[in-house]
Design an enzyme around this catalytic site. Structure first.
Site, short mmCIF file in Angstrom:
data_model
loop_
_atom_site.label_atom_id
_atom_site.label_comp_id
_atom_site.label_asym_id
_atom_site.label_seq_id
_atom_site.Cartn_x
_atom_site.Cartn_y
_atom_site.Cartn_z
N TYR A 72 53.85 32.35 39.64
CA TYR A 72 54.00 33.82 39.64
C TYR A 72 55.48 34.25 38.92
O TYR A 72 55.46 35.22 38.28
CB TYR A 72 54.08 34.31 40.88
CG TYR A 72 52.50 34.64 41.09
CD1 TYR A 72 51.80 35.72 40.63
CD2 TYR A 72 51.79 33.99 42.12
CE1 TYR A 72 50.41 35.98 40.85
CE2 TYR A 72 50.50 34.12 42.42
CZ TYR A 72 49.67 35.11 41.60
OH TYR A 72 48.52 35.46 41.98
N ARG A 75 54.89 34.09 35.29
CA ARG A 75 54.21 35.09 34.97
C ARG A 75 54.99 36.37 34.91
O ARG A 75 54.90 37.00 33.96
CB ARG A 75 52.96 35.23 35.76
CG ARG A 75 51.98 34.06 35.58
CD ARG A 75 50.55 34.43 36.26
NE ARG A 75 50.22 35.61 35.86
CZ ARG A 75 48.83 36.11 36.69
NH1 ARG A 75 48.10 35.25 37.48
NH2 ARG A 75 48.33 37.22 36.48
N GLN A 107 43.68 47.52 36.68
CA GLN A 107 43.56 46.03 37.30
C GLN A 107 44.89 45.15 37.10
O GLN A 107 44.91 44.13 37.33
CB GLN A 107 42.56 45.33 36.63
CG GLN A 107 41.13 46.00 36.84
CD GLN A 107 39.97 45.63 36.12
OE1 GLN A 107 39.70 46.09 35.02
NE2 GLN A 107 39.32 44.22 36.34
N HIS A 125 44.68 45.75 41.87
CA HIS A 125 45.01 44.28 42.04
C HIS A 125 46.28 44.12 42.38
O HIS A 125 46.89 42.60 42.34
CB HIS A 125 44.53 43.52 40.87
CG HIS A 125 43.08 43.49 40.72
ND1 HIS A 125 42.46 43.00 39.35
CD2 HIS A 125 42.01 43.87 41.37
CE1 HIS A 125 41.06 43.19 39.60
NE2 HIS A 125 40.90 43.56 40.70
N CYS A 133 55.17 40.56 53.41
CA CYS A 133 54.97 39.18 54.30
C CYS A 133 53.70 38.57 54.33
O CYS A 133 52.76 39.06 54.48
CB CYS A 133 55.36 39.32 55.85
SG CYS A 133 55.35 38.15 56.73
N THR A 209 38.97 46.45 29.68
CA THR A 209 38.58 45.64 30.79
C THR A 209 36.87 45.10 30.44
O THR A 209 36.21 45.70 29.88
CB THR A 209 38.63 46.67 32.10
OG1 THR A 209 38.08 45.48 32.91
CG2 THR A 209 37.64 47.47 32.20
N SER A 210 36.97 44.03 31.07
CA SER A 210 35.47 43.34 30.73
C SER A 210 34.73 43.25 31.86
O SER A 210 33.41 42.69 31.81
CB SER A 210 35.81 41.61 30.58
OG SER A 210 36.55 41.24 31.68
N ASN A 234 37.14 49.34 23.71
CA ASN A 234 37.27 47.96 23.96
C ASN A 234 36.89 47.45 22.29
O ASN A 234 36.04 47.92 21.74
CB ASN A 234 36.37 47.43 24.72
CG ASN A 234 36.69 46.08 25.34
OD1 ASN A 234 37.00 45.08 24.55
ND2 ASN A 234 36.64 45.83 26.80
N PRO A 235 37.66 46.45 21.96
CA PRO A 235 37.55 45.84 20.68
C PRO A 235 36.04 44.96 20.64
O PRO A 235 35.47 44.61 19.62
CB PRO A 235 38.76 44.76 20.27
CG PRO A 235 39.51 44.95 21.51
CD PRO A 235 38.82 45.78 22.54
ZN LIG Z 1 57.37 38.65 58.17
#
Ligand SMILES: [Zn+2]
Length: 271
Positions: A72, A75, A107, A125, A133, A209-210, A234-235
């Site tokens: 992550y 990313r 998303q 998302h 946490c 989006t797909s 969309n393209p």
């Molecule tokens: Zn915690």
């Protein structure tokens, strides 16, 4: 602009209708952010390649939190370097023109809509700028700790592990994102709010989006069944393009967000 699209947008504008924009990876791809669903999302742990669908799971996080965090952080580093584009800017203009008649459901976890200036956004998302946490101890959603750097190799540094500890219970913090083995909810992902906006929309504007995930498809179907106008930018062909072409009130605007959104939002009354 195609006459049918112009007519459809003019109708929404004349009715002072509510507009719901639903965006996916396509709009971020134009800012250089890969979808992380294909080969660019692979992550090597030991001698094995893991697919994004394996990495982005609570199961993997329970087993190998360090690895999931390293993936992550890599990313997130890519997201941080990216800049919002003309597509993001067009949706900010539309929000300014429509005010509370406009809702944006995304998303994307990259925060580009927020950084562009959109405020009426539901991140269904999650959002890479935040953590919470992993043990749900009641900490709530807080900012990603500063100073974490993506590392291509090795392990998390001791200081990084420390920064990723929950300040309340000392367990792991986790990214504030929806994983493949988890469910949408209202508290973290605004599911009910997004569906409510879909139920009140006169126009659903789907961008890049797909339709691979469940809630976006529900939003599309809800708008379709209610007879709302449906424009898909969309393209490439995708399930929303199909829905738009079946709808009496629909249009498949082939092209990218940067190419198509500026003229679409002007037709809806944005400056
Ligand atoms: Zn915690």
């Amino acid at each position: 602009m195609e006459p049918k699209l112009a007519q459809l947008l003019a109708g929404v504008r004349a009715r002072s209708g509510n507009v719901l924009a639903l965006t996916g990876a396509g709009i971020s791809a134009e800012s250089g952010i890969p979808t992380f669903r294909g080969a660019e999302g692979y992550w090597v742990v030991g001698s094995r390649n893991y697919m994004p669908q394996e990495m982005a799971t609570n199961e993997m996080f329970q087993r190998a939190p360090d690895e999931v965090w390293r993936w992550y952080l890599y990313r997130f580093g890519v997201c941080k370097d990216a800049r919002p584009n003309a597509g993001h800017a067009a949706l900010v203009d539309l929000e300014r023109a429509l005010g509370d008649r406009f809702t944006l459901v995304t998303q994307n976890i990259d925060g580009l809509h927020r950084r562009a200036g959109s405020t009426r956004v539901f991140c269904i998302h999650g959002d890479a700028a935040y953590v919470r946490c992993a043990d749900e101890c009641g900490l709530g959603v807080v900012d990603l700790p500063p100073g974490l750097v993506p590392r291509g190799d090795g392990q998390l540094a001791p200081a990084e592990r420390e920064a990723l500890r929950c300040p309340r219970c000392k367990g792991w913090l986790r990214p504030h994102v929806l994983w493949f083995d988890e469910y949408y909810d209202e508290e973290h992902y605004r599911m009910e709010s997004a569906l409510r906006a879909a139920g009140a929309a006169d126009l659903l504007l789907v961008v890049g989006t797909s339709g691979a995930t469940n809630l976006p498809m529900q939003i599309g179907q809800l708008a379709y069944r209610r007879g709302a106008a449906l424009v898909d930018v969309n393209p490439e062909e995708n399930p929303f393009a199909e829905m738009a072409s079946f709808s009496r009130n629909g249009f498949f605007a082939r092209g990218s967000a940067c190419e198509r959104l500026p003229e679409i939002v002007r037709a809806l009354g944005a400056a």
